[in-house]
Design a protein around this motif. Sequence first.
Motif, PDB file in Angstrom:
ATOM      1  N   GLN A   1       0.710  -1.287   0.051  1.00 52.82           N
ATOM      2  CA  GLN A   1       0.077   0.111   0.053  1.00 52.82           C
ATOM      3  C   GLN A   1       0.975   1.330   0.114  1.00 52.82           C
ATOM      4  O   GLN A   1       1.645   1.330   0.929  1.00 52.82           O
ATOM      5  CB  GLN A   1      -0.788   0.154   1.245  1.00 52.82           C
ATOM      6  CG  GLN A   1      -1.976   1.212   1.228  1.00 52.82           C
ATOM      7  CD  GLN A   1      -3.009   0.810   0.155  1.00 52.82           C
ATOM      8  OE1 GLN A   1      -3.300  -0.294  -0.201  1.00 52.82           O
ATOM      9  NE2 GLN A   1      -3.692   1.928   0.071  1.00 52.82           N
ATOM     10  N   VAL A   2       0.431   2.273  -1.043  1.00 52.46           N
ATOM     11  CA  VAL A   2       1.441   3.512  -0.893  1.00 52.46           C
ATOM     12  C   VAL A   2       0.802   4.593  -0.286  1.00 52.46           C
ATOM     13  O   VAL A   2      -0.552   4.608  -0.371  1.00 52.46           O
ATOM     14  CB  VAL A   2       1.441   3.761  -2.585  1.00 52.46           C
ATOM     15  CG1 VAL A   2       1.977   5.216  -2.329  1.00 52.46           C
ATOM     16  CG2 VAL A   2       2.477   2.688  -3.303  1.00 52.46           C
ATOM     17  N   GLN A   3       1.332   5.332   0.422  1.00 47.79           N
ATOM     18  CA  GLN A   3       0.874   6.478   1.223  1.00 47.79           C
ATOM     19  C   GLN A   3       1.411   7.810   0.500  1.00 47.79           C
ATOM     20  O   GLN A   3       2.624   7.755   0.629  1.00 47.79           O
ATOM     21  CB  GLN A   3       0.957   6.238   2.623  1.00 47.79           C
ATOM     22  CG  GLN A   3       0.204   5.118   3.222  1.00 47.79           C
ATOM     23  CD  GLN A   3       0.236   5.270   4.923  1.00 47.79           C
ATOM     24  OE1 GLN A   3       1.340   5.553   5.368  1.00 47.79           O
ATOM     25  NE2 GLN A   3      -0.800   5.081   5.606  1.00 47.79           N
ATOM     26  N   LEU A   4       0.661   8.725   0.367  1.00 50.31           N
ATOM     27  CA  LEU A   4       1.093   9.980  -0.102  1.00 50.31           C
ATOM     28  C   LEU A   4       0.365  11.072   0.632  1.00 50.31           C
ATOM     29  O   LEU A   4      -0.755  11.227   1.128  1.00 50.31           O
ATOM     30  CB  LEU A   4       0.459  10.248  -1.565  1.00 50.31           C
ATOM     31  CG  LEU A   4       0.948   9.227  -2.690  1.00 50.31           C
ATOM     32  CD1 LEU A   4       0.091   9.382  -3.971  1.00 50.31           C
ATOM     33  CD2 LEU A   4       2.536   9.002  -3.081  1.00 50.31           C
ATOM     34  N   VAL A   5       1.452  11.952   1.260  1.00 51.19           N
ATOM     35  CA  VAL A   5       0.931  12.850   2.198  1.00 51.19           C
ATOM     36  C   VAL A   5       1.378  14.042   1.628  1.00 51.19           C
ATOM     37  O   VAL A   5       2.852  14.721   1.418  1.00 51.19           O
ATOM     38  CB  VAL A   5       1.525  12.644   3.615  1.00 51.19           C
ATOM     39  CG1 VAL A   5       1.131  13.879   4.399  1.00 51.19           C
ATOM     40  CG2 VAL A   5       1.111  11.442   4.260  1.00 51.19           C
ATOM     41  N   GLU A   6       0.446  15.161   1.137  1.00 42.36           N
ATOM     42  CA  GLU A   6       0.674  16.542   0.827  1.00 42.36           C
ATOM     43  C   GLU A   6       0.906  17.388   1.917  1.00 42.36           C
ATOM     44  O   GLU A   6       0.269  17.373   2.881  1.00 42.36           O
ATOM     45  CB  GLU A   6      -0.336  17.143  -0.152  1.00 42.36           C
ATOM     46  CG  GLU A   6      -0.727  16.210  -1.442  1.00 42.36           C
ATOM     47  CD  GLU A   6      -1.806  15.303  -1.295  1.00 42.36           C
ATOM     48  OE1 GLU A   6      -2.701  14.730  -2.357  1.00 42.36           O
ATOM     49  OE2 GLU A   6      -2.237  14.910  -0.056  1.00 42.36           O
ATOM     50  N   SER A   7       1.669  18.544   1.674  1.00 39.21           N
ATOM     51  CA  SER A   7       1.651  19.779   2.547  1.00 39.21           C
ATOM     52  C   SER A   7       2.099  20.957   1.742  1.00 39.21           C
ATOM     53  O   SER A   7       2.553  20.944   0.649  1.00 39.21           O
ATOM     54  CB  SER A   7       2.668  19.550   3.490  1.00 39.21           C
ATOM     55  OG  SER A   7       3.855  19.068   3.180  1.00 39.21           O
ATOM     56  N   ASN A 112      -2.578   5.345  -9.780  1.00 38.49           N
ATOM     57  CA  ASN A 112      -3.318   4.385  -8.910  1.00 38.49           C
ATOM     58  C   ASN A 112      -3.336   4.475  -7.316  1.00 38.49           C
ATOM     59  O   ASN A 112      -4.011   3.801  -6.648  1.00 38.49           O
ATOM     60  CB  ASN A 112      -2.829   2.798  -9.150  1.00 38.49           C
ATOM     61  CG  ASN A 112      -1.544   2.544  -9.064  1.00 38.49           C
ATOM     62  OD1 ASN A 112      -0.631   3.525  -8.722  1.00 38.49           O
ATOM     63  ND2 ASN A 112      -0.779   1.464  -9.227  1.00 38.49           N
ATOM     64  N   TYR A 113      -2.520   5.540  -6.884  1.00 40.25           N
ATOM     65  CA  TYR A 113      -2.744   5.903  -5.518  1.00 40.25           C
ATOM     66  C   TYR A 113      -2.700   7.410  -5.516  1.00 40.25           C
ATOM     67  O   TYR A 113      -2.010   8.112  -6.309  1.00 40.25           O
ATOM     68  CB  TYR A 113      -1.149   5.551  -4.786  1.00 40.25           C
ATOM     69  CG  TYR A 113      -1.325   4.076  -4.587  1.00 40.25           C
ATOM     70  CD1 TYR A 113      -0.515   3.344  -5.585  1.00 40.25           C
ATOM     71  CD2 TYR A 113      -2.091   3.238  -3.916  1.00 40.25           C
ATOM     72  CE1 TYR A 113      -0.595   1.870  -5.453  1.00 40.25           C
ATOM     73  CE2 TYR A 113      -1.912   1.915  -3.600  1.00 40.25           C
ATOM     74  CZ  TYR A 113      -1.079   1.365  -4.605  1.00 40.25           C
ATOM     75  OH  TYR A 113      -0.996  -0.143  -4.376  1.00 40.25           O
TER      76      TYR A 113
END
Length: 124
Positions: A1-7, A112-113
Amino acid sequence: QVQLVESGGGLVQAGDSLRLSCAASGRTFSRYAMGWFRQAPGKEREFVAAISWSGGSTYYADSVKGRFTISRDNAKNTVYLQMNSLKPEDTAVYYCAAGTGPFTTAQRMGYNYWGQGTQVTVSS
């Protein structure tokens, strides 16, 4: 599972700059293209910019070309979007997306993520 966190989102005035960051985890970041999309209220999510796995190729929507710059640091598993000369029409939630392959694409199906999004508001 890929996690992406924007800021990096926020409220700015027209003509100002912002830099968005997206930190990725969960797979080999450097093997995949990355992209930025945005969605304004009442509108479809639209492509903003993409960068290939190595950073050697970039692609931009016409609306941001010359003002926005996408880049990546594979050592930090992070992709950036430098936004200059911001306009009120740039106001939207900005989403980071991880590609299904190594090359740039403007198509949503090529990713896809997705991150949770960060709000950018540009006042006139």
